[in-house]
Design an enzyme around this catalytic site. Structure first.
Site, PDB file in Angstrom:
ATOM      1  N   GLY A  13       0.833  -1.297  -0.148  1.00 35.81           N
ATOM      2  CA  GLY A  13      -0.013   0.124   0.192  1.00 35.81           C
ATOM      3  C   GLY A  13       0.823   1.178   0.035  1.00 35.81           C
ATOM      4  O   GLY A  13       0.571   2.277   0.666  1.00 35.81           O
ATOM      5  N   SER A  15       1.893   3.512  -2.567  1.00 37.25           N
ATOM      6  CA  SER A  15       1.618   4.498  -3.721  1.00 37.25           C
ATOM      7  C   SER A  15       1.004   5.783  -3.150  1.00 37.25           C
ATOM      8  O   SER A  15       1.348   6.708  -3.770  1.00 37.25           O
ATOM      9  CB  SER A  15       0.704   3.864  -4.618  1.00 37.25           C
ATOM     10  OG  SER A  15      -0.629   3.734  -4.237  1.00 37.25           O
ATOM     11  N   ARG A  16       0.447   5.771  -1.827  1.00 34.98           N
ATOM     12  CA  ARG A  16       0.077   6.968  -1.114  1.00 34.98           C
ATOM     13  C   ARG A  16       0.012   7.173   0.246  1.00 34.98           C
ATOM     14  O   ARG A  16       0.443   6.104   0.732  1.00 34.98           O
ATOM     15  CB  ARG A  16      -1.559   7.234  -1.804  1.00 34.98           C
ATOM     16  CG  ARG A  16      -2.227   6.243  -1.536  1.00 34.98           C
ATOM     17  CD  ARG A  16      -3.655   6.443  -2.075  1.00 34.98           C
ATOM     18  NE  ARG A  16      -4.576   5.484  -1.884  1.00 34.98           N
ATOM     19  CZ  ARG A  16      -5.406   5.607  -0.688  1.00 34.98           C
ATOM     20  NH1 ARG A  16      -5.278   6.701   0.244  1.00 34.98           N
ATOM     21  NH2 ARG A  16      -6.301   4.586  -0.501  1.00 34.98           N
ATOM     22  N   ASP A  63      -1.590  -7.177  -6.113  1.00 34.78           N
ATOM     23  CA  ASP A  63      -2.928  -7.243  -5.478  1.00 34.78           C
ATOM     24  C   ASP A  63      -2.890  -8.017  -4.296  1.00 34.78           C
ATOM     25  O   ASP A  63      -2.804  -9.523  -4.619  1.00 34.78           O
ATOM     26  CB  ASP A  63      -3.986  -7.725  -6.434  1.00 34.78           C
ATOM     27  CG  ASP A  63      -5.276  -7.626  -5.728  1.00 34.78           C
ATOM     28  OD1 ASP A  63      -5.253  -7.261  -4.540  1.00 34.78           O
ATOM     29  OD2 ASP A  63      -6.315  -7.805  -6.502  1.00 34.78           O
ATOM     30  N   TYR A 157     -14.526  -2.274   8.899  1.00 35.90           N
ATOM     31  CA  TYR A 157     -13.180  -2.019   9.041  1.00 35.90           C
ATOM     32  C   TYR A 157     -12.712  -2.309  10.296  1.00 35.90           C
ATOM     33  O   TYR A 157     -11.774  -2.448  10.504  1.00 35.90           O
ATOM     34  CB  TYR A 157     -13.266  -0.369   8.569  1.00 35.90           C
ATOM     35  CG  TYR A 157     -11.917   0.292   8.591  1.00 35.90           C
ATOM     36  CD1 TYR A 157     -10.980  -0.061   7.521  1.00 35.90           C
ATOM     37  CD2 TYR A 157     -11.536   1.030   9.530  1.00 35.90           C
ATOM     38  CE1 TYR A 157      -9.566   0.466   7.569  1.00 35.90           C
ATOM     39  CE2 TYR A 157     -10.244   1.492   9.725  1.00 35.90           C
ATOM     40  CZ  TYR A 157      -9.347   1.478   8.851  1.00 35.90           C
ATOM     41  OH  TYR A 157      -8.001   2.024   8.746  1.00 35.90           O
TER      42      TYR A 157
END
Length: 248
Positions: A13, A15-16, A63, A157
Site C-alpha cells: 500500500g 503508492s500514497r 494485489d 473496517y
C-alpha cells in the site's frame, strides 16, 4: 541517518499516504525499499522519487488479496535483493470500509478481511523464512484506532483491523523464538489532501491530525530499527493523544 542501512524493506500500500511516506523515509535511512501497490503507474512514480533522492527502491505490482501474487512478489524481492528484513503491511481497500452493523453483508465483511488480516497473514507467512534467516526480522502491521473505539459506521473496517491486532499479538508470541518482532501502528493522520471535503475535526489532545511524513512514518522507522529490538506484540498509537493508554 542510516539506521536501517542495507536492510530490505517491503511496504505494501505504498503508492500514497502513510505507505508512501514510510517507503520514502525507510529509503532515506538506507534501506532497499520494495514499493508495493496494485497500480504500476503509482509504484513507478514513488520509486522514481526515491531514486531521485539517492535511495534504492524496487517497484512491484501486487494485489495482496491474491495469494499467488503475494508469493510472486516475495520471489521477485528475494531474486532482486537476496532476502527480506522488514515487512510493513499497510495495504487496504478504502472503498469497502463503511457500513452499519445492521446493514453489513458477509460479502463486504469478507472483502475487508481479505485485504486486511488475511492478506497480512499470507504476506507474513511468505516472508517468514527470510525474516528468520536475517536474524532480526521486523513486521509492522497497520491496525486502526477505529477498531479500538468502535467508530460508528465503520463496522467491517473496525472488525478487520481488530483482527490484525490479534494476528500481531499471536505472531509476536510464536515468532519471538525466531528473533522476529511483530508490532502494530494505530495512527491518526491527515491522508485526505488539501482539496478533500468533509474532513472530520481532530478529537485528540494535540488538536490536529498527524502528518504521514512527520508523525507516523518515524514511528514505523523506530519499530523497523534496532532501537525497537526489545519491543514486540504492541500497538503503538501515534494519535496526538486521542486514546492515551486505553489500547490494550
Amino acid at each position: 541517518m542510516d539506521r536501517i542501512k542495507g536492510k530490505v524493506a517491503i511496504v505494501t500500500g505504498a503508492s500514497r499516504g502513510i505507505g508512501r511516506a514510510t517507503a520514502q523515509l525507510l529509503a532515506r535511512e538506507g534501506a532497499k525499499v520494495v514499493v508495493v501497490s496494485r497500480t504500476a503507474e503509482d509504484v513507478t512514480r514513488v520509486v522514481a522519487g526515491i531514486e531521485a533522492d539517492g535511495g534504492a527502491a524496487l517497484a512491484v505490482v501486487c494485489d495482496v488479496a491474491d495469494p499467488a501474487q503475494i508469493r510472486a512478489m516475495v520471489e521477485q524481492v528475494v531474486a532482486a535483493y537476496g532476502g527480506i528484513d522488514i515487512l510493513v503491511n499497510n495495504a487496504f481497500d478504502p472503498s469497502a470500509v463503511t457500513s452499519s452493523i445492521l446493514d453489513l453483508t458477509v460479502e463486504q465483511l469478507q472483502r475487508n478481511f481479505e485485504m486486511g488480516p488475511i492478506s497480512y497473514l499470507r504476506t507474513m507467512q511468505a516472508c517468514h523464512p527470510y525474516l528468520k534467516a536475517g536474524g532480526e526480522g521486523r513486521v509492522i502491521n497497520f491496525g486502526s484506532l477505529a477498531g479500538v473505539t468502535g467508530m460508528v459506521g465503520y463496522g467491517p473496517y473496525n472488525m478487520a483491523k481488530e483482527a490484525v491486532r490479534a494476528l500481531t499479538r499471536s505472531a509476536a508470541r510464536e515468532w519471538g523464538a525466531d528473533n522476529i518482532t511483530v508490532n502494530n501502528v494505530l495512527p491518526i493522520a491527515d491522508t485526505w489532501g488539501a482539496v478533500a471535503n468533509d474532513v472530520p475535526p481532530p478529537a485528540n489532545a494535540l488538536a490536529r491530525h498527524g502528518s504521514a511524513e512527520d508523525d507516523v512514518a518515524p514511528v514505523v522507522l523506530f519499530l523497523a530499527s534496532r532501537d525497537a529490538r526489545f519491543l514486540t506484540g504492541y500497538s503503538l498509537t501515534p494519535d496526538g493523544g486521542m486514546i492515551i493508554d486505553s489500547a490494550r
